[in-house]
Motif scaffolding. Structure first.
Motif, PDB file in Angstrom:
ATOM      1  N   PRO A   1       0.779  -1.241   0.000  1.00 31.57           N
ATOM      2  CA  PRO A   1       0.000   0.000   0.000  1.00 31.57           C
ATOM      3  C   PRO A   1       0.806   1.285   0.000  1.00 31.57           C
ATOM      4  O   PRO A   1       0.335   2.314  -0.500  1.00 31.57           O
ATOM      5  N   ASP A   2       2.031   1.280   0.526  1.00 30.99           N
ATOM      6  CA  ASP A   2       2.811   2.517   0.584  1.00 30.99           C
ATOM      7  C   ASP A   2       3.939   2.547  -0.446  1.00 30.99           C
ATOM      8  O   ASP A   2       4.867   3.348  -0.334  1.00 30.99           O
ATOM      9  N   GLU A   3       3.874   1.660  -1.456  1.00 32.32           N
ATOM     10  CA  GLU A   3       4.933   1.633  -2.471  1.00 32.32           C
ATOM     11  C   GLU A   3       4.350   1.923  -3.861  1.00 32.32           C
ATOM     12  O   GLU A   3       3.708   2.942  -4.063  1.00 32.32           O
ATOM     13  N   MET A   4       4.551   1.031  -4.796  1.00 36.27           N
ATOM     14  CA  MET A   4       4.072   1.259  -6.146  1.00 36.27           C
ATOM     15  C   MET A   4       2.614   0.818  -6.276  1.00 36.27           C
ATOM     16  O   MET A   4       2.043   0.227  -5.341  1.00 36.27           O
ATOM     17  N   HIS A   5       2.011   1.112  -7.421  1.00 31.50           N
ATOM     18  CA  HIS A   5       0.593   0.845  -7.594  1.00 31.50           C
ATOM     19  C   HIS A   5       0.328  -0.351  -8.508  1.00 31.50           C
ATOM     20  O   HIS A   5      -0.661  -1.057  -8.338  1.00 31.50           O
ATOM     21  N   GLN A   6       1.210  -0.574  -9.451  1.00 37.71           N
ATOM     22  CA  GLN A   6       1.099  -1.697 -10.370  1.00 37.71           C
ATOM     23  C   GLN A   6       2.483  -2.303 -10.582  1.00 37.71           C
ATOM     24  O   GLN A   6       3.502  -1.613 -10.451  1.00 37.71           O
ATOM     25  N   ALA A   7       2.499  -3.594 -10.926  1.00 32.64           N
ATOM     26  CA  ALA A   7       3.739  -4.267 -11.336  1.00 32.64           C
ATOM     27  C   ALA A   7       3.391  -5.241 -12.449  1.00 32.64           C
ATOM     28  O   ALA A   7       2.490  -6.074 -12.292  1.00 32.64           O
ATOM     29  N   PHE A   8       4.061  -5.123 -13.574  1.00 34.81           N
ATOM     30  CA  PHE A   8       3.772  -5.989 -14.712  1.00 34.81           C
ATOM     31  C   PHE A   8       3.895  -7.460 -14.320  1.00 34.81           C
ATOM     32  O   PHE A   8       4.868  -7.866 -13.680  1.00 34.81           O
ATOM     33  N   ASN A   9       2.937  -8.241 -14.754  1.00 36.01           N
ATOM     34  CA  ASN A   9       2.919  -9.667 -14.443  1.00 36.01           C
ATOM     35  C   ASN A   9       3.625 -10.441 -15.555  1.00 36.01           C
ATOM     36  O   ASN A   9       2.990 -10.959 -16.476  1.00 36.01           O
ATOM     37  N   PHE A  10       4.945 -10.514 -15.466  1.00 35.38           N
ATOM     38  CA  PHE A  10       5.714 -11.208 -16.490  1.00 35.38           C
ATOM     39  C   PHE A  10       5.593 -12.723 -16.369  1.00 35.38           C
ATOM     40  O   PHE A  10       5.860 -13.451 -17.333  1.00 35.38           O
ATOM     41  N   SER A  11       5.208 -13.220 -15.192  1.00 39.19           N
ATOM     42  CA  SER A  11       4.961 -14.656 -15.078  1.00 39.19           C
ATOM     43  C   SER A  11       3.800 -15.057 -15.979  1.00 39.19           C
ATOM     44  O   SER A  11       3.822 -16.129 -16.599  1.00 39.19           O
ATOM     45  N   PHE A  12       2.782 -14.204 -16.071  1.00 43.15           N
ATOM     46  CA  PHE A  12       1.663 -14.470 -16.973  1.00 43.15           C
ATOM     47  C   PHE A  12       2.118 -14.399 -18.426  1.00 43.15           C
ATOM     48  O   PHE A  12       1.805 -15.264 -19.243  1.00 43.15           O
ATOM     49  N   LEU A  13       2.891 -13.365 -18.761  1.00 49.97           N
ATOM     50  CA  LEU A  13       3.382 -13.204 -20.134  1.00 49.97           C
ATOM     51  C   LEU A  13       4.157 -14.424 -20.594  1.00 49.97           C
ATOM     52  O   LEU A  13       4.058 -14.830 -21.755  1.00 49.97           O
ATOM     53  N   THR A  14       4.932 -15.023 -19.700  1.00 52.39           N
ATOM     54  CA  THR A  14       5.832 -16.102 -20.098  1.00 52.39           C
ATOM     55  C   THR A  14       5.247 -17.491 -19.862  1.00 52.39           C
ATOM     56  O   THR A  14       5.934 -18.501 -20.075  1.00 52.39           O
ATOM     57  N   THR A  15       3.993 -17.583 -19.449  1.00 51.96           N
ATOM     58  CA  THR A  15       3.358 -18.892 -19.261  1.00 51.96           C
ATOM     59  C   THR A  15       3.019 -19.505 -20.612  1.00 51.96           C
ATOM     60  O   THR A  15       2.541 -18.828 -21.522  1.00 51.96           O
ATOM     61  N   ALA A  16       3.263 -20.813 -20.733  1.00 50.57           N
ATOM     62  CA  ALA A  16       2.995 -21.518 -21.987  1.00 50.57           C
ATOM     63  C   ALA A  16       1.506 -21.506 -22.304  1.00 50.57           C
ATOM     64  O   ALA A  16       0.655 -21.364 -21.417  1.00 50.57           O
ATOM     65  N   TRP A  17       1.192 -21.673 -23.587  1.00 49.62           N
ATOM     66  CA  TRP A  17      -0.198 -21.730 -24.048  1.00 49.62           C
ATOM     67  C   TRP A  17      -0.734 -23.117 -23.710  1.00 49.62           C
ATOM     68  O   TRP A  17      -0.831 -24.018 -24.534  1.00 49.62           O
ATOM     69  N   SER A  18      -1.090 -23.285 -22.453  1.00 52.36           N
ATOM     70  CA  SER A  18      -1.526 -24.574 -21.923  1.00 52.36           C
ATOM     71  C   SER A  18      -2.450 -24.287 -20.748  1.00 52.36           C
ATOM     72  O   SER A  18      -2.167 -23.406 -19.926  1.00 52.36           O
ATOM     73  N   ALA A  19      -3.548 -25.021 -20.660  1.00 47.71           N
ATOM     74  CA  ALA A  19      -4.607 -24.669 -19.723  1.00 47.71           C
ATOM     75  C   ALA A  19      -4.167 -24.718 -18.270  1.00 47.71           C
ATOM     76  O   ALA A  19      -4.419 -23.788 -17.500  1.00 47.71           O
ATOM     77  N   ALA A  20      -3.523 -25.809 -17.842  1.00 44.45           N
ATOM     78  CA  ALA A  20      -3.190 -25.954 -16.428  1.00 44.45           C
ATOM     79  C   ALA A  20      -2.228 -24.870 -15.942  1.00 44.45           C
ATOM     80  O   ALA A  20      -2.475 -24.238 -14.911  1.00 44.45           O
ATOM     81  N   PRO A  21      -1.101 -24.614 -16.646  1.00 43.17           N
ATOM     82  CA  PRO A  21      -0.231 -23.528 -16.186  1.00 43.17           C
ATOM     83  C   PRO A  21      -0.915 -22.162 -16.187  1.00 43.17           C
ATOM     84  O   PRO A  21      -0.638 -21.333 -15.315  1.00 43.17           O
ATOM     85  N   LEU A  22      -1.792 -21.921 -17.153  1.00 47.21           N
ATOM     86  CA  LEU A  22      -2.502 -20.640 -17.175  1.00 47.21           C
ATOM     87  C   LEU A  22      -3.413 -20.497 -15.965  1.00 47.21           C
ATOM     88  O   LEU A  22      -3.459 -19.440 -15.321  1.00 47.21           O
ATOM     89  N   ARG A  23      -4.153 -21.551 -15.635  1.00 48.22           N
ATOM     90  CA  ARG A  23      -4.989 -21.485 -14.430  1.00 48.22           C
ATOM     91  C   ARG A  23      -4.128 -21.235 -13.196  1.00 48.22           C
ATOM     92  O   ARG A  23      -4.489 -20.461 -12.310  1.00 48.22           O
TER      93      ARG A  23
END
Length: 617
Positions: A347-369
């Motif tokens: 709450p007292d630091e930044m407001h957003q942080a890019f979710n690179f774990s999502f960006l780099t997740t394979a196109w596969s249902a289980a890892p995406l969930r």
């Protein structure tokens, strides 16, 4: 015989039955959401503009601020809430402006401060907020401070602003440690001894002296953030742009400003997108899909994610809090696990942080969930939104990345002699991935051109490349030029309408003609119109501030990601066979053609690599 039609958006033939029973059962909430987002950045869709490649106003072949201003109606029509501008400051452009020589001025390549003021005013007049890039880890070697450091002797106050060190070895001939540059090669450059120093060349009579650190190119010396003078300077830079009215800052290398005490050697390596290939398979047994959502996307080592960075952001948070309008700080932090990334958005630091774990997740249902749930869980712990992203100026565009034979690969650029992405498959998956992302609660970032479906340029001649990663790796890495190609606006114009002269600083592939904005605008089912529909629906259904629960029928599916956000079901079919929906299902948006019968009680089939938003009843 029941007739089956393929329709671009499904809405024309998939008419809902007025009192259809609830076709989807959902489990417990994974994420409850704020209900109504109290601050704009919690659910905003933010569009990244890479200025040199967006639009050219003066005909020199390089995009500029007046060019951006001329295209603001495109962004307003698209329906974004804000733009993030990559650097436009004075710079020698050794790293496309991420080597800043003056943080308070506009580089003549892009225009003037008056041009920026006009862009800001015109954006605000259209209800579009403006976030500017801040590059605090390093400056250009042409910055007045670094020039003063070279002119000053060892141990001076001028050198204390940067990371200068004595070398190792009998005569200091070895670098202070074994760190490597993210762009390849050593992270240290030696200069001559005494005042008036310059990089050592080995010339006769030259007396070598200290070394300076540069985690990136040798023209980008790292600042010493333990120095109070550095901290005060950047707080004043923040105030300069806040006084102009900017709505926030995207912070480059937000996890890199503080280095471990003593600058210890490290036996690992760093890269722009570090780690192993994202894996597919079952989320509970596959080591590539741990419960914390890690994909190997984090930068590790003693030069990254040190606890001391958080003091800096608490101080910056206090600066922004002095201004009205919910100004925002956005972290570019390649940090894993997600619980570690969430520390940047306390709450007292930044407001957003890019979710690179999502960006780099394979196109596969289980890892995406897994990564979706882990991301929401980690950020909920600190009361922050999750900030989703699929492409930016540093990675291969997801329309090409997802078209690779292994869609979990994360190459740093693609050469013409490399295995080529499947352009059709990549676009189909990219549209599906984007619709999945935009259906998630939180904020989303779009990279310029993805609303047109632009692929990576994979056939750039080496002699036009500019990315320092290409040169510092001696051509081993293609680098990032392929995702930075100028935007095609008009299919029949020279340079595809990028600017009045037809010149472009990087060549555009001929295929960009079919992606040009003018041939997609108003065309039902085009990528551009699909994005427009999705953004309008997202806003109308308040999905950004919504909830998330998994649809129980698909909770363990190897092929389907299905979730409920408020009254909308988001269903992505990643398998090879169509998914048959319950009769009477109302399709709100589809990433591509769906199959719909013409019966009185229509049934929808969702093809492979397609995402649909459905009315949940």
């Amino acid at each position: 015989m029941t007739r089956i039609d393929s329709t671009p958006t499904a809405t024309a033939t998939a008419t809902a039955t007025a009192d259809a029973p609830a076709p989807f059962s959902t489990g417990a909430l994974v994420h409850t959401g704020p209900g109504e987002a109290p601050e704009w950045w919690r659910d905003a869709v933010i569009y990244q503009v890479y200025p040199r490649s967006f639009a050219d106003g003066d005909g020199d072949g390089v995009g500029d601020l007046p060019g951006i201003t001329s295209k603001l109606d495109h962004l307003a029509e698209l329906g974004v809430d804000a733009v993030w501008l990559s650097p436009f400051y004075r710079s020698p452009q050794k790293d496309a402006g991420y080597d800043v020589a003056d943080y308070r001025d506009v580089d003549p390549l892009f225009g003037t401060l008056a041009d920026f003021d006009e862009l800001l005013a015109q954006a605000h007049a259209r209800g579009i907020r403006v976030i500017v890039d801040l590059v605090p880890n390093h400056t250009s070697d042409q910055h007045a401070w670094f020039q003063a450091a070279l002119a000053a002797p060892e141990g001076s106050a001028e050198r204390a602003r940067y990371v200068f060190r004595e070398g190792e070895g009998e005569h200091g001939e070895l670098p202070p440690n074994n760190w490597q540059s993210i762009f390849g090669g050593p992270a240290w450059t030696r200069v001559t001894a005494g005042p008036g120093a310059r990089p050592v060349t080995g010339a006769e009579g030259e007396t070598p002296g200290q070394w300076y650190l540069h985690l990136f190119d040798s023209t980008q010396p790292d600042l010493a953030w333990e120095n109070p003078e550095v901290r005060e300077e950047f707080e004043q830079v923040l105030r300069f742009w806040l006084d102009k009215g900017v709505d926030g800052f995207r912070v480059d290398v937000a996890h890199g400003m503080i280095k471990a005490d003593g600058l210890p050697d490290w036996d690992g390596t760093v890269s722009m997108v570090e780690g192993t290939e994202a894996a597919d398979g079952d989320e509970e047994t596959d080591p590539g899909a741990p419960e914390d959502g890690s994909t190997g996307a984090g930068n590790s080592g003693p030069m990254f994610d040190q606890d001391g960075v958080h003091e800096i952001y608490r101080a910056w948070h206090r600066v922004l809090a002095e201004y009205d309008g919910d100004r925002a700080l956005v972290a570019e932090a390649w940090v894993e696990p997600l619980s570690r990334l969430a520390r940047y958005v306390r709450p007292d630091e930044m407001h957003q942080a890019f979710n690179f774990s999502f960006l780099t997740t394979a196109w596969s249902a289980a890892p995406l969930r897994t990564v979706i749930a882990a991301s929401l869980r980690a950020n909920d712990e600190v009361g922050a939104p999750t900030t989703w992203v699929l492409s930016n100026h540093d990675v291969v565009r997801h329309a090409s990345r997802l078209g690779l034979a292994d869609p979990g690969l994360r190459p740093n650029g693609i050469f013409a002699h490399d295995a080529q992405p499947d352009e059709v498959l990549g676009l189909r998956r990219a549209r599906a991935a984007s619709l999945l992302m935009l259906g998630l609660p939180g904020s989303s970032y779009l990279y310029q051109g993805e609303e047109l479906g632009l692929p990576e340029h994979t056939a750039l001649p080496d002699d036009v490349r500019e990315d320092p990663a290409f040169f510092r790796t001696q051509g081993a890495e293609a680098g990032r030029d392929g995702c930075r190609i100028p935007i095609p606006w008009h299919a029949d114009a020279d340079g595809f309408g990028f600017g009045p002269s037809g010149r472009t600083w990087l060549p555009q592939p001929a295929s960009y003609a079919r992606y040009a904005a003018d041939v997609q605008r108003g065309v039902e089912g085009s990528t551009y119109e699909t994005y427009r529909t999705a953004l309008a629906t997202r806003r109308a259904e308040r999905l950004g501030s919504g909830t998330l629960a998994w649809v129980e029928d698909y909770a363990g599916s190897a092929d389907v990601v299905a979730l409920r956000n408020r009254d909308v079901v988001v269903l992505a079919n990643l398998g090879t066979e169509p998914v048959v929906l319950p009769r009477g299902t109302e399709v709100l948006v589809a990433s591509g053609p769906v199959l719909t019968d013409r019966s009185a009680d229509p049934q929808v089939r969702v093809p492979s690599d397609t995402t649909v938003w459905l009315r949940a009843r």
